[in-house]
Design an enzyme around this catalytic site. Structure first.
Site, PDB file in Angstrom:
ATOM      1  N   ARG A  35     -47.731 -16.224 -30.944  1.00  0.00           N
ATOM      2  CA  ARG A  35     -48.875 -16.870 -30.249  1.00  0.00           C
ATOM      3  C   ARG A  35     -50.115 -17.619 -30.956  1.00  0.00           C
ATOM      4  NH1 ARG A  35     -48.985 -11.470 -26.259  1.00  0.00           N
ATOM      5  NH2 ARG A  35     -47.875 -12.372 -24.858  1.00  0.00           N
ATOM      6  N   LYS A 200     -38.073  -1.334 -17.516  1.00  0.00           N
ATOM      7  CA  LYS A 200     -38.571  -0.775 -16.304  1.00  0.00           C
ATOM      8  C   LYS A 200     -38.215  -1.929 -15.164  1.00  0.00           C
ATOM      9  CE  LYS A 200     -42.319   1.496 -16.099  1.00  0.00           C
ATOM     10  NZ  LYS A 200     -43.720   1.807 -16.481  1.00  0.00           N
ATOM     11  N   GLY A 353     -42.737 -10.939 -23.619  1.00  0.00           N
ATOM     12  CA  GLY A 353     -43.242 -10.547 -25.239  1.00  0.00           C
ATOM     13  C   GLY A 353     -41.984 -10.214 -25.788  1.00  0.00           C
ATOM     14  N   GLY A 377     -46.007 -11.236 -18.385  1.00  0.00           N
ATOM     15  CA  GLY A 377     -46.528 -10.917 -16.930  1.00  0.00           C
ATOM     16  C   GLY A 377     -47.091 -12.188 -16.233  1.00  0.00           C
TER      17      GLY A 377
HETATM   18  P1  ADP Z   1     -40.314  -8.222 -21.901  1.00  0.00           P
HETATM   19  O1  ADP Z   1     -41.574  -7.685 -22.885  1.00  0.00           O
HETATM   20  O2  ADP Z   1     -39.577  -9.262 -22.593  1.00  0.00           O
HETATM   21  O3  ADP Z   1     -40.768  -8.421 -20.394  1.00  0.00           O
HETATM   22  P2  ADP Z   1     -39.809  -5.568 -21.337  1.00  0.00           P
HETATM   23  O4  ADP Z   1     -41.174  -5.066 -22.084  1.00  0.00           O
HETATM   24  O5  ADP Z   1     -39.603  -5.275 -19.972  1.00  0.00           O
HETATM   25  O6  ADP Z   1     -39.250  -6.689 -22.035  1.00  0.00           O
HETATM   26  O7  ADP Z   1     -38.597  -4.540 -22.026  1.00  0.00           O
HETATM   27  C1  ADP Z   1     -38.536  -4.597 -23.689  1.00  0.00           C
HETATM   28  C2  ADP Z   1     -38.129  -2.940 -24.192  1.00  0.00           C
HETATM   29  O8  ADP Z   1     -36.813  -2.730 -23.279  1.00  0.00           O
HETATM   30  C3  ADP Z   1     -37.470  -2.965 -25.541  1.00  0.00           C
HETATM   31  O9  ADP Z   1     -38.737  -2.467 -26.255  1.00  0.00           O
HETATM   32  C4  ADP Z   1     -36.223  -2.433 -25.283  1.00  0.00           C
HETATM   33  O10 ADP Z   1     -35.938  -1.684 -26.310  1.00  0.00           O
HETATM   34  C5  ADP Z   1     -36.419  -1.931 -24.053  1.00  0.00           C
HETATM   35  N1  ADP Z   1     -35.034  -1.490 -23.626  1.00  0.00           N
HETATM   36  C6  ADP Z   1     -34.034  -2.366 -23.520  1.00  0.00           C
HETATM   37  N2  ADP Z   1     -32.963  -1.933 -23.293  1.00  0.00           N
HETATM   38  C7  ADP Z   1     -33.178  -0.558 -23.066  1.00  0.00           C
HETATM   39  C8  ADP Z   1     -32.443   0.775 -22.921  1.00  0.00           C
HETATM   40  N3  ADP Z   1     -31.109   0.595 -22.375  1.00  0.00           N
HETATM   41  N4  ADP Z   1     -32.930   1.865 -22.838  1.00  0.00           N
HETATM   42  C9  ADP Z   1     -34.267   2.018 -23.201  1.00  0.00           C
HETATM   43  N5  ADP Z   1     -34.921   0.849 -23.408  1.00  0.00           N
HETATM   44  C10 ADP Z   1     -34.427  -0.529 -23.357  1.00  0.00           C
HETATM   45 MG    MG Z   2     -42.700  -6.088 -22.916  1.00  0.00          MG
END
Ligand code: ADP
Ligand code: MG
Length: 399
Positions: A35, A200, A353, A377
């Site tokens: 960033r 999520k 992120g 976001g």
């Molecule tokens: P981004 O920041 O790219 O939008 P998120 O914040 O939604 O992504 O999710 C990232 C997290 O999801 C990571 O820390 C990763 O470890 C977790 N993750 C991915 N697959 C799983 C899983 N099967 N079980 C638990 N956590 C998971």
């Molecule tokens: Mg995230």
């Protein structure tokens, strides 16, 4: 939207730039300076134009009061290294030191103000309280440049209110981000494939809602996949599961079928008895997960199938890791998808992120992709078709 050129001659003018410098820190050490690097072009450009550049940014979630754990000092040091010239640091945001620096700085000099979230007015829901703080910020400068893409979806003083108080323009980072997202929303080149993962489903409902109408294929991995598998009636063991979203997810499965969108779920899953880097991984079929294990990555067959779909696309948007990429044993699916994105003939966009951190951690270079968004976001809300306050305010007539 006004751009930096529209602000006219900047020599000698004090320009407040809202950047997104919210980097991950391990103590005082920056673990990913993406960033800071992404913010450089606008800061450099203003400085080269002879402006007196006051950078305003936040770090983490302090509670509206100074907290040494969230000082921007290490970020100021990193910025100075990357700029190759000294960066002044004000140990307050709008107080005596910020005012002293703002009035004493030389043309072309760059200063960082202390974490804007050390001030309760920044994130206040009360328009007057936020406005009063924005007045103080605006008093430091003659013009405002909005370049923190990661925060343009926030109605906050340094993003929104200050833009209505000064001649305001969009910085080159926000401009580039918006151009890419615009390409994803209006007539993307087809096939258009969307890959969603991460932890999520509830974070990503809006974007699923919106993209299920627009994409040709929607690939689902990561922790959210288990809510989909459960919605189909499968056992998911101790995997992440959002019970309260089962009906919503069932709705998506029906909607995809009705709209002829190819909704692709993994056919195999890598499971382990616990959430740990050294937990022994096993690959199982997605429809027969053991009840005492948790799914931590998509399996190798699924990774290969996802990669095939991605490679056939001319436009790909990817948000959310396919597994717990922070642990080597569960990074395989994420790596396969990332690799496929680098091979497409068309536009590949990584948003989020953790997704951006994942591709860097797995050894990819930023320019292996068409675009890596600095705002998770914000990019999701844009794709959902929401109005982003920090962009909307720049459409209005600034003073
Ligand atoms: P981004 O920041 O790219 O939008 P998120 O914040 O939604 O992504 O999710 C990232 C997290 O999801 C990571 O820390 C990763 O470890 C977790 N993750 C991915 N697959 C799983 C899983 N099967 N079980 C638990 N956590 C998971
Ligand atoms: Mg995230």
């Amino acid at each position: 939207m006004k751009t930096i050129e529209d602000l006219g001659d900047l020599r000698g003018r004090r320009v407040l730039v809202r950047s997104d410098l919210n980097v991950p820190l391990d103590g005082q050490t920056i673990t990913d300076d993406g960033r800071v690097r992404a913010s450089l072009p606008t800061i450099k450009r203003l400085s080269d134009a002879g402006a007196r550049v006051l950078v305003v940014a936040h770090l983490g979630r302090p509670k509206g009061t100074p907290d040494p754990a969230y000082t921007l000092k290490p970020v100021a040091e990193r910025l100075a290294e990357l700029l190759g010239s000294p960066v002044l640091f004000a140990n307050d945001t709008v107080g005596a030191e910020a005012q002293r620096i703002a009035s004493a700085m030389q043309d072309g000099q760059v200063a960082i103000l202390e974490n804007v979230r050390f001030n309760a007015g920044e994130t206040s829901k009360d328009d007057d309280e936020r406005g009063a703080f924005a007045d103080q910020l605006a008093a430091l400068a003659d013009a405002f440049v909005s370049d923190g893409f990661g925060v343009v979806h926030r109605k906050q003083a340094s993003v929104y209110d200050v833009a209505a108080r000064l001649p305001a323009a969009v910085g080159s980072l926000v401009q580039a981000e918006v151009e890419v997202l615009e390409r994803l929303t209006s007539s993307p080149e087809r096939p258009y494939v969307v890959v969603l993962g991460g932890s999520k489903v509830s974070d990503k409902l809006g974007v699923i809602d919106s993209l299920i109408e627009k994409a040709d294929s929607l690939l689902i991995g990561g922790g959210m996949v288990f809510t989909f598998l459960a919605a189909q009636g499968h056992e998911v063991g101790s995997s992440l599961l959002e019970d309260d979203q089962l009906d919503v997810v069932k709705g998506y499965i029906e909607q995809a079928a009705a709209k002829d969108v190819d909704l692709v779920l993994p056919t195999d899953i890598v499971v382990a008895p616990e959430f740990a880097a050294d937990a022994p991984p096993t690959t199982v079929a997605a429809d027969s997960m053991p009840s005492d294990q948790m799914g931590l990555d998509i399996g190798p067959d699924s990774a290969a199938a996802f990669a095939d779909v991605v490679r056939s696309a001319h436009t790909v948007f990817w948000n959310g890791p396919m597994g717990v990429f922070e642990m080597d044993a569960f990074a395989v699916g994420t790596k396969a998808v990332a690799q496929a994105l680098t091979e497409i003939d068309g536009l590949s966009v990584v948003g989020g992120g953790d997704s951006a951190a994942a591709v860097r951690q797995l050894g990819f270079a930023d320019d292996d992709f068409g675009h890596i968004s600095t705002g998770g976001g914000a990019s999701l809300e844009y794709l959902e078709g929401k109005t982003l306050p920090g962009l909307a305010v720049l459409e209005g007539d600034s003073p």
